[in-house]
Design a protein around this motif. Structure first.
Motif, PDB file in Angstrom:
ATOM      1  N   MET A   1       0.849  -1.176   0.000  1.00 58.29           N
ATOM      2  CA  MET A   1       0.000   0.000   0.000  1.00 58.29           C
ATOM      3  C   MET A   1       0.889   1.232   0.000  1.00 58.29           C
ATOM      4  N   PRO A   2       0.534   2.244  -0.808  1.00 58.16           N
ATOM      5  CA  PRO A   2       1.336   3.474  -0.796  1.00 58.16           C
ATOM      6  C   PRO A   2       1.270   4.156   0.561  1.00 58.16           C
ATOM      7  N   SER A   3       2.288   4.958   0.858  1.00 56.78           N
ATOM      8  CA  SER A   3       2.324   5.625   2.158  1.00 56.78           C
ATOM      9  C   SER A   3       1.330   6.777   2.243  1.00 56.78           C
ATOM     10  N   GLU A   4       0.860   7.271   1.098  1.00 61.12           N
ATOM     11  CA  GLU A   4      -0.135   8.345   1.087  1.00 61.12           C
ATOM     12  C   GLU A   4      -1.267   7.972   0.148  1.00 61.12           C
ATOM     13  N   ILE A   5      -2.498   8.217   0.603  1.00 67.90           N
ATOM     14  CA  ILE A   5      -3.688   7.959  -0.195  1.00 67.90           C
ATOM     15  C   ILE A   5      -4.585   9.185  -0.076  1.00 67.90           C
ATOM     16  N   ASN A   6      -5.100   9.666  -1.171  1.00 67.55           N
ATOM     17  CA  ASN A   6      -6.059  10.765  -1.143  1.00 67.55           C
ATOM     18  C   ASN A   6      -7.437  10.182  -0.852  1.00 67.55           C
ATOM     19  N   LEU A   7      -7.925  10.414   0.360  1.00 65.70           N
ATOM     20  CA  LEU A   7      -9.224   9.887   0.761  1.00 65.70           C
ATOM     21  C   LEU A   7     -10.351  10.877   0.519  1.00 65.70           C
ATOM     22  N   ALA A   8     -10.073  12.154   0.722  1.00 60.05           N
ATOM     23  CA  ALA A   8     -11.107  13.179   0.645  1.00 60.05           C
ATOM     24  C   ALA A   8     -10.439  14.539   0.483  1.00 60.05           C
ATOM     25  N   PRO A   9     -11.189  15.530   0.012  1.00 56.42           N
ATOM     26  CA  PRO A   9     -10.627  16.884  -0.056  1.00 56.42           C
ATOM     27  C   PRO A   9     -10.291  17.406   1.340  1.00 56.42           C
ATOM     28  N   ALA A  10      -9.366  18.325   1.411  1.00 51.99           N
ATOM     29  CA  ALA A  10      -8.909  18.870   2.693  1.00 51.99           C
ATOM     30  C   ALA A  10     -10.032  19.529   3.492  1.00 51.99           C
ATOM     31  N   ASP A  11     -11.059  19.992   2.816  1.00 52.42           N
ATOM     32  CA  ASP A  11     -12.163  20.650   3.518  1.00 52.42           C
ATOM     33  C   ASP A  11     -13.382  19.733   3.672  1.00 52.42           C
ATOM     34  N   ALA A  12     -13.187  18.432   3.571  1.00 54.12           N
ATOM     35  CA  ALA A  12     -14.306  17.480   3.634  1.00 54.12           C
ATOM     36  C   ALA A  12     -14.980  17.442   4.999  1.00 54.12           C
ATOM     37  N   LEU A  13     -14.233  17.691   6.057  1.00 52.60           N
ATOM     38  CA  LEU A  13     -14.783  17.615   7.414  1.00 52.60           C
ATOM     39  C   LEU A  13     -14.665  18.949   8.127  1.00 52.60           C
ATOM     40  N   GLN A  14     -15.637  19.224   8.952  1.00 50.03           N
ATOM     41  CA  GLN A  14     -15.578  20.374   9.847  1.00 50.03           C
ATOM     42  C   GLN A  14     -14.842  19.935  11.111  1.00 50.03           C
ATOM     43  N   ASP A  15     -14.352  20.887  11.869  1.00 48.35           N
ATOM     44  CA  ASP A  15     -13.669  20.561  13.108  1.00 48.35           C
ATOM     45  C   ASP A  15     -14.611  19.777  14.022  1.00 48.35           C
ATOM     46  N   GLY A  16     -14.130  18.677  14.571  1.00 44.34           N
ATOM     47  CA  GLY A  16     -14.927  17.842  15.451  1.00 44.34           C
ATOM     48  C   GLY A  16     -15.697  16.739  14.737  1.00 44.34           C
ATOM     49  N   GLU A  17     -15.604  16.671  13.414  1.00 44.19           N
ATOM     50  CA  GLU A  17     -16.292  15.628  12.658  1.00 44.19           C
ATOM     51  C   GLU A  17     -15.376  14.445  12.397  1.00 44.19           C
ATOM     52  N   MET A  18     -15.999  13.298  12.123  1.00 42.16           N
ATOM     53  CA  MET A  18     -15.258  12.116  11.706  1.00 42.16           C
ATOM     54  C   MET A  18     -16.119  11.352  10.708  1.00 42.16           C
TER      55      MET A  18
END
Length: 76
Positions: A1-18
């Protein structure tokens, strides 16, 4: 598996979200945004397999939705 994977845009979550994202066909990753930082953890509770994205973040811990085990956001 690569060491980095793009899972979502940087702004996908608000603070406190998962939210869980598929990393590979067999693996989900739980992304947590807290205090402007992202953390990537296992998406399922290691005890019973509960989806941790259905749990809650209380202070610096993720609480399992099924049996209330706690996992530190910083290191699981």
């Amino acid at each position: 598996m690569p060491s980095e994977i793009n899972l979502a845009p940087a702004d996908a979550l608000q603070d406190g979200e998962m939210r869980a994202y598929p990393a590979t066909p067999d693996t989900e990753v739980l992304l947590v945004r807290r205090e402007g930082q992202y953390r990537a953890l296992a998406a399922r509770c290691p005890h019973y397999g509960a989806p941790l994205e259905k749990g809650r973040i209380i202070n610096d811990q993720i609480v399992c939705p099924w049996h209330h085990a706690c996992f530190r956001v910083d290191d699981g």
